[in-house]
Write an enzyme that holds these catalytic residues in place. Structure first.
Site, PDB file in Angstrom:
ATOM      1  N   LYS A   1       0.870  -1.169   0.000  1.00  0.00           N
ATOM      2  CA  LYS A   1       0.000   0.000   0.000  1.00  0.00           C
ATOM      3  C   LYS A   1       0.908   1.220   0.000  1.00  0.00           C
ATOM      4  CE  LYS A   1      -1.451   2.974   2.765  1.00  0.00           C
ATOM      5  NZ  LYS A   1      -1.428   4.152   1.866  1.00  0.00           N
ATOM      6  N   PRO A   2       1.079   1.840  -1.172  1.00  0.00           N
ATOM      7  CA  PRO A   2       1.934   3.031  -1.209  1.00  0.00           C
ATOM      8  C   PRO A   2       1.206   4.238  -0.619  1.00  0.00           C
ATOM      9  CG  PRO A   2       1.148   2.461  -3.423  1.00  0.00           C
ATOM     10  CD  PRO A   2       0.524   1.479  -2.488  1.00  0.00           C
TER      11      PRO A   2
ATOM     12  N   GLU B   1      10.791   1.204   9.691  1.00  0.00           N
ATOM     13  CA  GLU B   1      11.769   2.226   9.305  1.00  0.00           C
ATOM     14  C   GLU B   1      11.085   3.560   9.565  1.00  0.00           C
ATOM     15  OE1 GLU B   1      14.775   1.495   8.418  1.00  0.00           O
ATOM     16  OE2 GLU B   1      14.636  -0.622   7.905  1.00  0.00           O
TER      17      GLU B   1
ATOM     18  N   CYS C   1      14.225  10.990   5.742  1.00  0.00           N
ATOM     19  CA  CYS C   1      14.288  10.489   7.122  1.00  0.00           C
ATOM     20  C   CYS C   1      15.687  10.627   7.707  1.00  0.00           C
ATOM     21  CB  CYS C   1      13.834   9.041   7.162  1.00  0.00           C
ATOM     22  SG  CYS C   1      14.736   7.973   6.036  1.00  0.00           S
TER      23      CYS C   1
ATOM     24  N   GLU D   1      11.005  15.887  14.876  1.00  0.00           N
ATOM     25  CA  GLU D   1      11.307  15.893  13.444  1.00  0.00           C
ATOM     26  C   GLU D   1      10.447  16.953  12.736  1.00  0.00           C
ATOM     27  OE1 GLU D   1       9.745  12.552  11.145  1.00  0.00           O
ATOM     28  OE2 GLU D   1      11.718  12.288  10.232  1.00  0.00           O
TER      29      GLU D   1
HETATM   30  P1  NAD Z   1       3.023   8.344   7.661  1.00  0.00           P
HETATM   31  O1  NAD Z   1       3.363   7.503   8.831  1.00  0.00           O
HETATM   32  O2  NAD Z   1       1.988   9.375   7.807  1.00  0.00           O
HETATM   33  O3  NAD Z   1       2.526   7.424   6.444  1.00  0.00           O
HETATM   34  C1  NAD Z   1       3.287   6.344   5.966  1.00  0.00           C
HETATM   35  C2  NAD Z   1       2.344   5.320   5.364  1.00  0.00           C
HETATM   36  O4  NAD Z   1       1.498   4.819   6.392  1.00  0.00           O
HETATM   37  C3  NAD Z   1       1.403   5.890   4.284  1.00  0.00           C
HETATM   38  O5  NAD Z   1       1.266   4.930   3.263  1.00  0.00           O
HETATM   39  C4  NAD Z   1       0.099   6.064   5.028  1.00  0.00           C
HETATM   40  O6  NAD Z   1      -1.048   5.979   4.203  1.00  0.00           O
HETATM   41  C5  NAD Z   1       0.146   4.884   5.983  1.00  0.00           C
HETATM   42  N1  NAD Z   1      -0.706   5.030   7.173  1.00  0.00           N
HETATM   43  C6  NAD Z   1      -1.147   6.167   7.755  1.00  0.00           C
HETATM   44  N2  NAD Z   1      -1.901   5.862   8.834  1.00  0.00           N
HETATM   45  C7  NAD Z   1      -1.912   4.508   8.935  1.00  0.00           C
HETATM   46  C8  NAD Z   1      -2.511   3.592   9.852  1.00  0.00           C
HETATM   47  N3  NAD Z   1      -3.231   4.007  10.881  1.00  0.00           N
HETATM   48  N4  NAD Z   1      -2.282   2.275   9.659  1.00  0.00           N
HETATM   49  C9  NAD Z   1      -1.531   1.841   8.625  1.00  0.00           C
HETATM   50  N5  NAD Z   1      -0.957   2.661   7.717  1.00  0.00           N
HETATM   51  C10 NAD Z   1      -1.142   3.976   7.882  1.00  0.00           C
HETATM   52  O7  NAD Z   1       4.398   8.953   7.137  1.00  0.00           O
HETATM   53  P2  NAD Z   1       4.614   9.954   5.925  1.00  0.00           P
HETATM   54  O8  NAD Z   1       4.185  11.300   6.334  1.00  0.00           O
HETATM   55  O9  NAD Z   1       4.063   9.365   4.682  1.00  0.00           O
HETATM   56  O10 NAD Z   1       6.218   9.903   5.782  1.00  0.00           O
HETATM   57  C11 NAD Z   1       7.078  10.693   6.500  1.00  0.00           C
HETATM   58  C12 NAD Z   1       7.676   9.948   7.662  1.00  0.00           C
HETATM   59  O11 NAD Z   1       8.303   8.751   7.219  1.00  0.00           O
HETATM   60  C13 NAD Z   1       8.760  10.742   8.369  1.00  0.00           C
HETATM   61  O12 NAD Z   1       8.614  10.607   9.758  1.00  0.00           O
HETATM   62  C14 NAD Z   1      10.055  10.059   7.899  1.00  0.00           C
HETATM   63  O13 NAD Z   1      11.140  10.216   8.780  1.00  0.00           O
HETATM   64  C15 NAD Z   1       9.610   8.647   7.775  1.00  0.00           C
HETATM   65  N6  NAD Z   1      10.476   7.890   6.868  1.00  0.00           N
HETATM   66  C16 NAD Z   1      11.336   6.977   7.366  1.00  0.00           C
HETATM   67  C17 NAD Z   1      12.205   6.296   6.531  1.00  0.00           C
HETATM   68  C18 NAD Z   1      13.212   5.304   7.066  1.00  0.00           C
HETATM   69  O14 NAD Z   1      13.763   4.585   6.269  1.00  0.00           O
HETATM   70  N7  NAD Z   1      13.488   5.264   8.348  1.00  0.00           N
HETATM   71  C19 NAD Z   1      12.164   6.530   5.155  1.00  0.00           C
HETATM   72  C20 NAD Z   1      11.266   7.469   4.673  1.00  0.00           C
HETATM   73  C21 NAD Z   1      10.416   8.138   5.536  1.00  0.00           C
END
Ligand code: NAD
Length: 527
Positions: free
Chosen positions: A190-191, A263, A297, A395
């Site tokens: 799920k992207p 991650e 990240c 962050e």
């Molecule tokens: P997010 O947690 O809001 O969303 C990530 C994914 O989770 C999305 O596909 C979203 O639809 C899904 N999601 C949201 N609520 C959910 C739920 N309740 N249950 C299951 N899935 C759910 O994060 P974001 O805003 O898309 O991305 C930014 C964050 O990701 C930052 O904190 C960044 O540091 C982190 N990040 C970490 C890495 C790493 O490798 N450590 C890499 C990239 C981004």
């Protein structure tokens, strides 16, 4: 950037061509009832819409993925690897189109989108050529030398469920899936809603490279709706995103006793030492702090500069930042692109405005740039940041870095470690031994000496991931593929059982065993 009306129309036509047909890669149970919009951050306008899948669609995706996995697992690792060797070449051949889609959906600069192409190609190459070694069954030392023969096999877990964020939409959609697939699993992904077209394009190319359709299924839509059913169906959950969502997903995985890797976010420190090459540090930290407009990240949001070079560094850093080309452009000349969305712009603005109100000093930036596009924000350097300000410990995920001065090495290491996060760190020193020594004291999963983040990330043979609240598990190297396997130990006991042999009383057996144990402890290879 202002675009004339006819240019805008031409742009829209190209976009429609780019996205055409990609929706057919989404798995649905029937005609989708709901859809969600996808927009172009450069303009803030809609570029398309996709099915907002529900639990029924997830169920169908997993059914298909389970069916596909059985035949895929029966192929040899070498056969599976051929798909990823072809994929490596296809990604390079389709580089420009991939860059266009990544930029269109994420609003990042082309040079930052290119990092994703590099990452995917390098990951495909690494695992395609190394998977056989990683996954090979191994002989291990048996319980009783000469009597027990033990070997370990690595079986695929089954279907891996992946949930990914928007910030590296190409890389994160496929680079973690490649080792899972090579290990004989299928994947349901799920992207992120904002960037699902990129994932669909990346997976379309995998099919072109020979990956059977059922082995990699895509459901699009909202995490809050389909996250839970996806976790419930998965045999392993690979989540990349915020720490906040990671906690929810990890607890759901915990309820099902399903293994997972997380991650998550970071508040990454950079340390500039007194013996740093200042020019090199400036160049590296501009990339370290502002790549993808800081929506990375592993980017540096806290920067500690030694008092001896503080003035020189800050002046050169601010000068260089003010010379950056910020804007919306599909060429490689732009240095910093847009933030992804209104929500992200609000978060960055809130952090900076609050810090300013509490006494932080803005050395450069500190404002949005609506003249460039709706979500642009200037690369920003702050000083006088303290714990009363949200951005001090949390962050920001934007183009904002707080700079602090230091004089004592133990103290700066303590300050760098004073964080709930532990993802990445960057140290700048001309003395590599000193850099290595300092690095081992830093509580982060990766430390880059004389680089911001790219050296450790791109060392694909080595693990990458977070300590503390930055994650669970690792990607890359052996850990990045073995996590998608179940290890199975098979031991064959020959001649004698694991107890006293017939005719030997148990007290005598115990005595002999004690003697044997004492001898064994002193013989290398028998310990
Ligand atoms: P997010 O947690 O809001 O969303 C990530 C994914 O989770 C999305 O596909 C979203 O639809 C899904 N999601 C949201 N609520 C959910 C739920 N309740 N249950 C299951 N899935 C759910 O994060 P974001 O805003 O898309 O991305 C930014 C964050 O990701 C930052 O904190 C960044 O540091 C982190 N990040 C970490 C890495 C790493 O490798 N450590 C890499 C990239 C981004």
């Amino acid at each position: 950037m202002t675009v004339s009306e006819s240019a805008a129309e031409a742009e829209l036509e190209v976009e429609a061509e780019l996205l055409a047909g990609l929706e057919s890669g989404v798995t649905t149970a029937g005609a989708p009832e709901e859809r969600f919009d996808v927009e172009a951050p450069f303009r803030g306008t809609k570029i398309g819409d996709l099915p907002a899948c529900g639990p029924d669609d997830v169920e169908v995706a997993f059914e298909r993925a389970r069916q596909g996995q059985e035949a895929w697992e029966r192929r040899s690792v070498a056969e599976r690897a051929e798909v990823f060797k072809r994929y490596h070449d296809l990604v390079i051949e389709n580089c420009e189109e991939l860059l266009d889609i990544v930029q269109l959906e994420s609003g990042k600069a082309r040079r930052h989108a290119y990092e994703e192409v590099l990452d995917v190609a390098m990951t495909a190459r690494h695992y395609a050529y190394r998977a056989e070694d990683y996954l090979e069954s191994e002989e291990r030392e048996g319980a009783l030398p000469g009597l027990t023969e033990t070997e370990v096999h690595h079986h695929p877990v089954g279907v891996v469920g992946m949930i990914t964020p928007w910030n590296y939409p190409l890389s994160l959609a496929v680079s973690d899936a490649i080792p899972a697939l090579l290990a004989g699993n299928s994947v349901v992904i799920k992207p992120a809603e904002q960037t699902s077209y990129t994932a669909l394009k990346a997976i379309e190319l995998l099919r072109e490279a020979g990956l059977p359709r059922d082995v990699f299924r895509v459901v699009t839509g909202h995490g809050k709706v389909i996250g839970e059913p996806l976790v419930a169906e998965s045999d392993f959950v690979c989540f990349t995103g915020s720490t906040e969502t990671g906690r929810i997903v990890a607890s759901q995985a915990g309820e099902h006793l399903t293994k997972c890797s997380m991650e998550l976010g970071g508040k990454n420190p950079g340390i500039v030492c007194d013996d740093a090459d200042v020019d090199r540090a400036v160049e590296g930290l501009i990339r370290g702090c502002f790549t993808n407009a800081g929506q990375l990240c592993i980017s540096i949001e806290r920067l500690y500069v030694h008092e001896d070079v503080y003035g020189q560094f800050v002046e050169a850093f601010v000068d260089a930042i003010e010379g950056l080309h910020v804007g919306a452009g599909y060429d490689h000349d732009v240095d910093v692109g847009s933030l992804i969305s209104e929500e992200q712009l609000e978060k960055v603005t809130d952090h900076v405005e609050e810090a300013k109100a509490q006494g932080a000093t803005v050395l450069t930036g500190g404002t949005a740039r609506p003249d460039l596009g709706p979500y642009f924000y200037e690369p920003t350097v702050l000083t006088d940041v303290d714990e009363s300000m949200t951005l001090c410990a949390n962050e920001t995920f934007g183009p904002v870095v707080a700079v602090y001065e230091w004089s004592d090495e133990d103290d700066v290491i303590e300050r760098a470690n004073d964080s709930d996060y532990g993802l990445n760190a960057s140290i700048w020193t001309e003395d590599h031994e000193r850099g290595r020594e300092m690095a081992t004291q830093i509580e982060t999963g990766t430390v880059n000496v004389n680089e911001g983040y790219a050296a450790a990330w791109a060392s694909l043979d080595a693990p990458m991931g977070g300590m503390k609240n930055s994650g669970i598990g690792r990607r890359h190297g052996d850990e990045g593929i073995m996590k998608y396997t179940e290890s199975q130990t098979v031991s064959v006991q020959k001649h004698l059982g694991m107890t006293n042999p017939p005719g030997v009383p148990h007290w005598l057996y115990a005595k002999l065993m004690n003697k044997t144990l004492k001898i064994q402890r002193h013989i290398p290879g028998m310990r």
